[in-house]
Write a protein that holds these residues in place. Structure first.
Motif, mmCIF file in Angstrom:
data_model
loop_
_atom_site.group_PDB
_atom_site.id
_atom_site.type_symbol
_atom_site.label_atom_id
_atom_site.label_comp_id
_atom_site.label_asym_id
_atom_site.label_seq_id
_atom_site.Cartn_x
_atom_site.Cartn_y
_atom_site.Cartn_z
ATOM 1 N N ILE A 155 0.852 -1.311 0.211
ATOM 2 C CA ILE A 155 -0.085 -0.017 0.037
ATOM 3 C C ILE A 155 0.898 1.337 -0.005
ATOM 4 C CG2 ILE A 155 -1.705 1.229 1.369
ATOM 5 C CD1 ILE A 155 -2.902 -1.261 2.180
ATOM 6 N N ALA A 156 1.842 1.232 0.696
ATOM 7 C CA ALA A 156 2.875 2.352 0.872
ATOM 8 C C ALA A 156 3.602 2.608 -0.309
ATOM 9 C CB ALA A 156 3.635 2.175 2.032
ATOM 10 N N ARG A 157 3.660 1.489 -1.175
ATOM 11 C CA ARG A 157 4.463 1.771 -2.325
ATOM 12 C C ARG A 157 3.782 2.000 -3.756
ATOM 13 N NH1 ARG A 157 9.649 -1.788 -3.053
ATOM 14 N NH2 ARG A 157 9.901 -0.002 -4.543
ATOM 15 N N ASP A 158 2.646 2.494 -3.625
ATOM 16 C CA ASP A 158 1.500 2.417 -4.557
ATOM 17 C C ASP A 158 1.682 3.368 -5.619
ATOM 18 O OD1 ASP A 158 -0.643 2.593 -6.182
ATOM 19 O OD2 ASP A 158 -2.143 2.975 -4.839
ATOM 20 N N PRO A 159 2.178 3.171 -6.825
ATOM 21 C CA PRO A 159 2.924 4.218 -7.689
ATOM 22 C C PRO A 159 1.891 5.329 -7.909
ATOM 23 C CG PRO A 159 2.576 2.291 -8.659
ATOM 24 C CD PRO A 159 2.215 2.068 -7.303
ATOM 25 N N ARG B 37 3.351 9.482 -1.339
ATOM 26 C CA ARG B 37 4.056 8.682 -0.528
ATOM 27 C C ARG B 37 5.222 8.225 -1.131
ATOM 28 N NH1 ARG B 37 -0.654 4.664 1.877
ATOM 29 N NH2 ARG B 37 -0.394 5.825 3.872
ATOM 30 N N GLY B 38 6.108 8.053 0.079
ATOM 31 C CA GLY B 38 7.661 7.748 -0.309
ATOM 32 C C GLY B 38 7.738 6.304 -0.074
ATOM 33 N N ASP B 39 8.909 5.795 -0.345
ATOM 34 C CA ASP B 39 9.141 4.521 0.072
ATOM 35 C C ASP B 39 9.206 4.344 1.480
ATOM 36 O OD1 ASP B 39 9.981 1.771 -0.258
ATOM 37 O OD2 ASP B 39 11.947 2.249 -0.971
ATOM 38 N N VAL B 40 9.038 2.998 2.069
ATOM 39 C CA VAL B 40 8.928 2.685 3.512
ATOM 40 C C VAL B 40 10.352 2.938 3.805
ATOM 41 C CG1 VAL B 40 8.728 1.006 5.050
ATOM 42 C CG2 VAL B 40 7.287 0.931 3.144
ATOM 43 N N PRO B 41 10.496 3.656 5.062
ATOM 44 C CA PRO B 41 11.897 4.004 5.567
ATOM 45 C C PRO B 41 12.535 2.829 5.922
ATOM 46 C CG PRO B 41 10.113 5.512 6.432
ATOM 47 C CD PRO B 41 9.418 4.434 5.668
ATOM 48 N N GLY B 42 13.702 2.900 5.982
ATOM 49 C CA GLY B 42 14.519 1.813 6.439
ATOM 50 C C GLY B 42 14.505 1.400 7.985
ATOM 51 N N TRP B 43 14.195 2.375 8.610
ATOM 52 C CA TRP B 43 13.918 2.159 10.158
ATOM 53 C C TRP B 43 12.871 1.418 10.410
ATOM 54 C CZ3 TRP B 43 9.811 4.196 12.844
ATOM 55 C CH2 TRP B 43 9.297 5.061 12.033
ATOM 56 N N VAL B 44 11.594 1.676 9.403
ATOM 57 C CA VAL B 44 10.625 1.009 9.865
ATOM 58 C C VAL B 44 10.645 -0.589 9.450
ATOM 59 C CG1 VAL B 44 8.061 0.267 8.894
ATOM 60 C CG2 VAL B 44 9.028 2.835 9.099
ATOM 61 N N MET B 45 11.464 -0.972 8.574
ATOM 62 C CA MET B 45 11.952 -2.422 8.191
ATOM 63 C C MET B 45 12.778 -2.825 9.351
ATOM 64 S SD MET B 45 10.186 -3.274 5.736
ATOM 65 C CE MET B 45 11.095 -4.846 5.308
ATOM 66 N N ILE B 46 13.635 -1.993 9.681
ATOM 67 C CA ILE B 46 14.367 -2.482 10.808
ATOM 68 C C ILE B 46 13.736 -2.838 12.216
ATOM 69 C CG2 ILE B 46 16.559 -2.148 12.463
ATOM 70 C CD1 ILE B 46 17.757 -0.736 9.745
ATOM 71 N N THR B 47 13.062 -2.164 12.608
ATOM 72 C CA THR B 47 12.281 -2.193 13.702
ATOM 73 C C THR B 47 11.292 -3.468 13.573
ATOM 74 O OG1 THR B 47 12.066 0.312 14.216
ATOM 75 C CG2 THR B 47 10.316 -0.996 15.111
ATOM 76 N N LEU B 48 10.496 -3.626 12.363
ATOM 77 C CA LEU B 48 9.695 -4.778 12.342
ATOM 78 C C LEU B 48 10.306 -6.097 12.276
ATOM 79 C CD1 LEU B 48 7.035 -3.258 9.683
ATOM 80 C CD2 LEU B 48 6.781 -3.899 12.363
ATOM 81 N N MET B 49 11.729 -6.051 11.670
ATOM 82 C CA MET B 49 12.279 -7.278 11.495
ATOM 83 C C MET B 49 12.851 -7.577 12.841
ATOM 84 S SD MET B 49 14.125 -6.797 7.750
ATOM 85 C CE MET B 49 15.624 -6.736 8.476
ATOM 86 N N SER B 50 13.179 -6.669 13.485
ATOM 87 C CA SER B 50 13.687 -6.759 15.062
ATOM 88 C C SER B 50 12.540 -7.474 15.968
ATOM 89 C CB SER B 50 14.370 -5.481 15.773
ATOM 90 O OG SER B 50 15.564 -4.974 14.920
ATOM 91 N N ALA B 51 11.325 -6.979 15.694
ATOM 92 C CA ALA B 51 10.531 -7.418 16.551
ATOM 93 C C ALA B 51 9.923 -8.788 16.216
ATOM 94 C CB ALA B 51 9.070 -6.454 16.114
#
Length: 77
Positions: free
Chosen positions: A27-31, A36-50
């Motif tokens: 949804i966030a990457r809908d062209p 809306r930009g790309d999903v920030p790297g910190w969001v991915m790192i946070t979710l992967m850490s969880a």
């Protein structure tokens, strides 16, 4: 107080969490939505850490609880 978490139940939740994450990324990457930009790297790192924490908790809950109880016992005497 002792926390009891069923490791198999937690592992069963991971596919649903990952599916929800992938849907949110799609949804966030809908062209069509230029603001809306790309999903920030910190969001991915946070979710992967969880996910890693949930996995470790599922696999080693009893050992972690024993370590915590031992540490608390040493502090309180």
């Amino acid at each position: 107080m002792r926390l009891t978490v069923n490791p198999l139940r937690m592992l069963a939740l991971l596919p649903g969490l990952m599916a929800a994450l992938m849907l949110r990324i799609a949804i966030a990457r809908d062209p069509r939505d230029g603001e809306r930009g790309d999903v920030p790297g910190w969001v991915m790192i946070t979710l992967m850490s969880a996910v890693l924490v949930a996995g470790l908790l599922a696999l080693a809950q009893e050992q972690l609880a024993a370590m915590f109880q031992d540490a608390m016992g040493r502090i309180t005497g």
